[in-house]
Design an enzyme around this catalytic site. Structure first.
Site, PDB file in Angstrom:
ATOM      1  CG  ASN A 164      -0.446  -0.084   2.501  1.00  0.00           C
ATOM      2  OD1 ASN A 164       0.722  -0.424   2.662  1.00  0.00           O
ATOM      3  ND2 ASN A 164      -1.233   0.236   3.501  1.00  0.00           N
ATOM      4  CE  LYS A 187       8.364 -10.645   1.227  1.00  0.00           C
ATOM      5  NZ  LYS A 187       7.627 -10.139   0.056  1.00  0.00           N
ATOM      6  CB  ALA A 189       4.103  -6.320  -1.180  1.00  0.00           C
ATOM      7  N   GLY A 240       3.029  -4.665   7.509  1.00  0.00           N
ATOM      8  CA  GLY A 240       2.037  -5.450   6.784  1.00  0.00           C
ATOM      9  C   GLY A 240       0.882  -5.779   7.705  1.00  0.00           C
ATOM     10  CD  GLU A 262       6.145   1.061  11.127  1.00  0.00           C
ATOM     11  OE1 GLU A 262       5.704   1.320  10.002  1.00  0.00           O
ATOM     12  OE2 GLU A 262       6.853   1.835  11.789  1.00  0.00           O
ATOM     13  CB  CYS A 296      -1.617   1.093   8.516  1.00  0.00           C
ATOM     14  SG  CYS A 296      -0.313   2.283   8.241  1.00  0.00           S
ATOM     15  CD  GLU A 398      -6.046  -2.463   8.643  1.00  0.00           C
ATOM     16  OE1 GLU A 398      -5.674  -3.655   8.645  1.00  0.00           O
ATOM     17  OE2 GLU A 398      -5.263  -1.518   8.593  1.00  0.00           O
TER      18      GLU A 398
END
Ligand code: NAD
Length: 494
Positions: A164, A187, A189, A240, A262, A296, A398
């Site tokens: 995101n 790494k 996404a 993530g 996070e 987030c 969420e």
């Protein structure tokens, strides 16, 4: 099966010349046996291919990071910072090209993508500078003499980032780790590997081989598990979902290592009766709808004081109705697609459940059917719900989509208690003008980041991170670098 053609609408020189050459191992861009398609979430067209790394490539990248560690930690902090500042300058110089690629790959409107690149560059710059400001101390003499607190880099780090904010999250983590003296395996996404490759190409130009390594894959567990099994890994930093973050944190390992997390959020926003209604409406739009709500720190629960609820709701419904869906690069588009249909299903489930329990849809509330046949992605109409209460799924999970659920309150104690009634604790917002009331809310809200009349509370100079299941550790501020530093107590006998 014939491969789908690749639609390239970004500057091709951002990526390595060979398609699929998206692994950075010991300073070289290489490929893996297999590749996977990267798609534009608005059109579902293939926009590039990325190497599908497995355990072997992961370990080659990790070995390169381990091998680079001694020389990198020995390099003066000032020189490490200078290299990273040079990378920041290159990223700023290519910000428009990078933003275009980011918009195409993630779906967010171009202006937002441009903002993310600049924010990421500012975070990288902040991290680069913080490496120069790591201090130890000397204690007062005791009967046995003085003591010294020395610091050292934490050691090779695994950086795992989400789709995101695929550019800024990566820059923030890389800046902190490298400036503190620890090489990185990044790494990204699987939905957004290309922007990660484009950004790290610019950074890597300024680094010795092996200090920064990148492993793209559509099999994240294979890559992450292989590296986590090696006890030379000293640090993991993950942004993530809460589900994956908790799974990584709870995994047994032979040697304990530092892990920063996070994760998800469920941000409340509280509007007191003395808030300026017009400005607050603007702020709520900014804290809710960017990135189609897939943030987030996006507002997930809007609590309006009953005395202003009707006026502010009317204003919000009008503004939400004016949002324009479409592809991020199209002029005037404010809201892109969701990243995929799994995300759309979750949004739909939350709205359906809320409506079945009595919520009212004031605008939106359904999938968007575009006139343009090219737009095949997972679009959902920006939505406002009222009559929402705590019995609904949307009150506890969420949503990660463009849905604004509105609750009302009469009493300050009650609203703070309801705002805190969640297993998440990332961001909260307070809008109003009475100093004492705001101060009280600031003190009592159990969240790591609080925006007071500020819809964008994520600033490089402030620590960012959450309470409870939103995470542990902080990035940014003076606190951010601490998670990348080990402490040694040296007792010197006189
Ligand atoms: P995700 O957890 O599915 O993926 C995040 C990263 O973990 C990706 O790199 C992915 O490849 C990797 N991953 C997935 N499964 C894995 C596994 N089994 N083993 C190892 N790695 C694995 O999350 P997402 O859907 O990409 O991101 C959205 C989530 O991220 C939301 O919950 C959002 O709130 C959160 N987020 C948090 C912050 C923050 O700072 N707190 C910032 C952005 C996003």
């Amino acid at each position: 099966m014939t491969a789908q053609p690749v639609t390239v609408e970004y500057d091709a020189d951002l990526l390595p010349p060979e398609p699929g050459q998206t692994l950075l191992i010991n300073g070289e861009w290489t490929s893996a046996e297999a590749t996977f398609d990267v798609t534009d979430p608005a059109t579902l067209e293939v926009i590039g291919r990325a190497a599908d790394a497995g355990a072997a490539e992961a370990m080659a990248a990790f070995e390169a990071a381990v091998a680079a560690y001694d020389a990198w930690r020995a390099e003066p902090a000032e020189s490490r910072a200078a290299r990273l500042r040079a990378a920041v300058a290159d990223i700023r110089a290519r910000a428009e090209s990078l933003a275009r690629l980011l918009s195409i790959e993630n779906g967010k409107p171009y202006a937002e993508a441009y903002g993310e690149i600049l924010r990421g560059a500012a975070m990288l710059e902040w991290g680069a500078e913080e490496g120069r400001r790591i201090y130890g101390r000397v204690t007062q003499p005791s009967a046995n003499g003085r003591g010294i607190v020395l610091t050292s880099p934490i050691g090779p780090a695994l950086v795992i980032t989400p789709w995101n904010f695929p550019a800024s999250m990566l820059m923030r983590k890389i800046g902190l780790s490298l400036s503190a003296g620890s090489p990185v395996v990044a790494k990204p996404a699987e939905q957004t590997p290309l922007i990660a490759v484009a950004v790290t190409r610019l950074i890597n130009e300024h680094l010795p081989p092996g200090v920064l390594n990148v492993v793209t894959t559509q099999r994240p567990a294979a890559v992450v598990d292989a590296i986590m099994a090696d006890s030379r890994l000293r640090k993991i930093t993950f942004t993530g979902s809460t589900e994956v973050g908790l799974m990584l944190a709870r995994r047994p390992s032979a040697v304990l290592r530092r892990i920063s997390l996070e994760m998800g959020g469920h941000s409340p926003a509280i509007v007191f009766p003395d808030a300026d209604i017009e400005t607050t409406a603007t702020n709520i739009m900014l804290a809710k709808f960017p990135n189609a709500g897939q943030s987030c720190i996006s507002i997930n629960r809007l609590f309006l004081h009953r005395s202003i609820a009707s006026e502010l709701t009317t204003m919000l419904v009008e503004r939400v109705g004016n949002l324009r869906l479409g592809r991020g690069l199209t002029e005037g588009v404010t809201t892109g697609p969701l990243i995929d249909f799994a995300g759309l299903d979750k949004v739909e489930r939350h709205v359906t459940d809320a409506v079945s329990r009595g919520a009212k849809v004031l605008t939106g509330g359904k999938r968007w059917t575009p006139d343009d046949a090219r737009l095949k992605g997972a679009f959902y109409e920006p939505t406002v719900l009222t009559n929402v209460d705590e019995s609904m799924e949307i009150a506890h999970e969420e949503t990660f989509g463009p849905v604004l659920p509105i609750y009302t309150f009469d009493d300050d104690d009650d609203v703070i208690e309801r705002a805190n009634n969640t297993t998440y604790g990332l961001a909260a917002y307070v809008f109003g003008s009475d100093f004492n009331r705001i101060w009280d809310a600031m003190e009592r809200l159990e969240f790591g980041v609080i925006g007071v009349n500020d819809p964008l509370p994520n600033r490089p100079e402030l620590p960012f991170g959450g309470f409870k299941n939103s995470g542990q550790g902080r990035e940014g501020g003076t606190e951010g670098i601490e998670d990348y530093v080990e402490t040694k107590a040296v007792a010197i006998k006189k």
